[in-house]
Design a protein around this motif. Structure first.
Motif, short mmCIF file in Angstrom:
data_model
loop_
_atom_site.label_atom_id
_atom_site.label_comp_id
_atom_site.label_asym_id
_atom_site.label_seq_id
_atom_site.Cartn_x
_atom_site.Cartn_y
_atom_site.Cartn_z
N MET A 1 0.83 -1.20 0.00
CA MET A 1 0.00 0.00 0.00
C MET A 1 0.87 1.25 0.00
O MET A 1 0.77 2.06 -0.89
CB MET A 1 -0.92 0.00 1.22
CG MET A 1 -1.70 1.28 1.37
SD MET A 1 -2.56 1.49 2.93
CE MET A 1 -3.78 0.25 2.82
N ILE A 2 1.73 1.43 1.00
CA ILE A 2 2.58 2.62 1.11
C ILE A 2 4.04 2.17 1.11
O ILE A 2 4.43 1.35 1.93
CB ILE A 2 2.30 3.41 2.40
CG1 ILE A 2 0.83 3.82 2.47
CG2 ILE A 2 3.20 4.64 2.48
CD1 ILE A 2 0.43 4.40 3.80
N HIS A 3 4.81 2.74 0.21
CA HIS A 3 6.24 2.45 0.19
C HIS A 3 6.93 3.54 1.02
O HIS A 3 6.81 4.73 0.72
CB HIS A 3 6.77 2.46 -1.24
CG HIS A 3 8.26 2.34 -1.31
ND1 HIS A 3 8.92 1.20 -0.92
CD2 HIS A 3 9.21 3.22 -1.70
CE1 HIS A 3 10.22 1.39 -1.09
NE2 HIS A 3 10.42 2.61 -1.55
N ILE A 4 7.60 3.13 2.08
CA ILE A 4 8.38 4.07 2.90
C ILE A 4 9.85 3.69 2.68
O ILE A 4 10.26 2.59 3.02
CB ILE A 4 8.01 4.01 4.39
CG1 ILE A 4 6.52 4.28 4.58
CG2 ILE A 4 8.84 5.00 5.19
CD1 ILE A 4 6.03 4.19 6.02
N THR A 5 10.61 4.60 2.08
CA THR A 5 12.01 4.31 1.77
C THR A 5 12.81 4.08 3.05
O THR A 5 12.40 4.51 4.15
CB THR A 5 12.66 5.47 0.98
OG1 THR A 5 12.72 6.63 1.82
CG2 THR A 5 11.89 5.76 -0.30
N ASP A 6 13.95 3.43 2.91
CA ASP A 6 14.81 3.17 4.07
C ASP A 6 15.23 4.46 4.75
O ASP A 6 15.25 4.54 5.98
CB ASP A 6 16.05 2.37 3.65
CG ASP A 6 15.73 0.91 3.36
OD1 ASP A 6 14.63 0.45 3.74
OD2 ASP A 6 16.58 0.24 2.74
N LYS B 1 3.81 -3.09 8.68
CA LYS B 1 5.09 -3.29 9.36
C LYS B 1 6.25 -3.09 8.39
O LYS B 1 6.24 -3.63 7.29
CB LYS B 1 5.15 -4.69 9.96
CG LYS B 1 4.20 -4.86 11.12
CD LYS B 1 4.45 -6.19 11.83
CE LYS B 1 3.54 -6.34 13.01
NZ LYS B 1 3.92 -5.54 14.15
N TYR B 2 7.21 -2.29 8.82
CA TYR B 2 8.42 -2.01 8.05
C TYR B 2 9.62 -2.43 8.88
O TYR B 2 9.48 -2.76 10.06
CB TYR B 2 8.48 -0.52 7.69
CG TYR B 2 7.33 -0.07 6.82
CD1 TYR B 2 7.40 -0.19 5.44
CD2 TYR B 2 6.16 0.43 7.39
CE1 TYR B 2 6.33 0.20 4.64
CE2 TYR B 2 5.09 0.81 6.60
CZ TYR B 2 5.19 0.70 5.22
OH TYR B 2 4.13 1.06 4.43
N GLU B 3 10.78 -2.36 8.30
CA GLU B 3 11.99 -2.80 9.00
C GLU B 3 12.24 -2.00 10.28
O GLU B 3 12.60 -2.56 11.32
CB GLU B 3 13.20 -2.69 8.07
CG GLU B 3 14.47 -3.23 8.67
CD GLU B 3 15.66 -3.17 7.72
OE1 GLU B 3 16.78 -3.41 8.19
OE2 GLU B 3 15.46 -2.88 6.53
N GLU C 1 -0.41 2.93 -3.58
CA GLU C 1 0.72 3.41 -4.38
C GLU C 1 1.38 4.68 -3.83
O GLU C 1 2.13 5.35 -4.53
CB GLU C 1 0.31 3.63 -5.85
CG GLU C 1 -0.18 2.38 -6.54
CD GLU C 1 -0.57 2.61 -7.99
OE1 GLU C 1 -0.39 3.72 -8.51
OE2 GLU C 1 -1.07 1.65 -8.58
N ALA C 2 1.13 5.00 -2.57
CA ALA C 2 1.75 6.17 -1.95
C ALA C 2 3.22 5.87 -1.63
O ALA C 2 3.60 4.71 -1.46
CB ALA C 2 1.02 6.58 -0.68
N GLU C 3 4.02 6.93 -1.56
CA GLU C 3 5.43 6.78 -1.22
C GLU C 3 5.86 7.90 -0.29
O GLU C 3 5.53 9.07 -0.51
CB GLU C 3 6.30 6.82 -2.48
CG GLU C 3 7.78 6.70 -2.14
CD GLU C 3 8.68 6.76 -3.35
OE1 GLU C 3 8.94 5.70 -3.92
OE2 GLU C 3 9.11 7.88 -3.71
N ILE C 4 6.60 7.52 0.74
CA ILE C 4 7.18 8.49 1.66
C ILE C 4 8.69 8.36 1.55
O ILE C 4 9.23 7.26 1.62
CB ILE C 4 6.73 8.25 3.11
CG1 ILE C 4 5.20 8.34 3.21
CG2 ILE C 4 7.38 9.27 4.05
CD1 ILE C 4 4.65 7.99 4.58
N ASP C 5 9.36 9.49 1.35
CA ASP C 5 10.81 9.50 1.20
C ASP C 5 11.38 10.63 2.05
O ASP C 5 10.68 11.57 2.40
CB ASP C 5 11.18 9.68 -0.27
CG ASP C 5 12.63 9.32 -0.59
OD1 ASP C 5 13.34 8.82 0.31
OD2 ASP C 5 13.04 9.53 -1.74
#
Length: 191
Positions: free
Chosen positions: A1-6, A57-59, A75-79
């Motif tokens: 759903m949401i991509h949160i970059t490292d 849940k993310y790393e 398709e949201a993204e947080i960077d």
């Protein structure tokens, strides 16, 4: 759903160390599915988690999304970007203003989605917008320009070189795109 970059996860994780233990983040949309939709991120202490929330849940952290916002964050993204001017958190949510439609949805819904999600954000940088009025039986998308586009000398170039090319590339079943003012005057042979 949401991509949160490292890099964004690490940024949030650092901020969360200064919060109440167990606090995570909440990603949300205010006025979802409307032209005034706004996305945001806030702290989410353990007692603020609702049973209807979606848990992601993310790393380095967990994000919670409320039931109403979830479909609009697909398709949201947080960077977290660092450049010569400093650091900045960016949140891109292409479906916040309009829920994504399926590939087998009627043509009018798919064209409307493309206008709201892709084309209007580009026009908004110039104070303009475009609305889909109809798709004729002959396959022409009839558009109405508004905002800064009204009276703009570049509207024909925007229509033909920008919007029409993008829509025809995405929707081969369309024959073309026309401005409502041309349509109302009956200046085209498709009548």
């Amino acid at each position: 759903m949401i991509h949160i970059t490292d890099t964004a996860q690490q940024h949030f994780a650092k901020l969360l160390t200064k919060q109440e233990p167990g606090t995570q983040i909440r990603v949300f949309v205010i006025n979802p599915g409307t032209p005034t939709a706004e996305c945001g991120v806030s702290y989410c202490p353990p007692d603020a988690v609702e049973s209807t929330d979606t848990e992601l849940k993310y790393e380095f952290l967990t994000a919670y999304v409320d039931e109403l916002s979830a479909p609009y964050l697909d398709e949201a993204e947080i960077d977290f970007v660092t450049d010569n001017l400093g650091s900045q958190l960016t949140l891109k949510a292409p479906n916040a203003k309009m829920r994504k439609v399926s590939d087998d949805a009627p043509l009018i819904e798919r064209v409307e989605y493309q206008l709201q999600a892709q084309i209007n954000p580009q026009l908004a940088s110039h104070g303009g917008k475009v609305s889909l009025m109809e798709i004729t039986p002959e396959g022409y998308a009839i558009l109405q320009f508004g905002g800064g586009c009204n009276g703009c000398s570049m509207v024909d170039v925007t229509l033909k070189e920008g919007i029409e090319k993008e829509l025809l590339a995405t929707f081969p079943e369309l024959k073309g795109v026309r401005d409502l003012t041309e349509h109302e005057r009956g200046e085209h042979s498709y009548y």
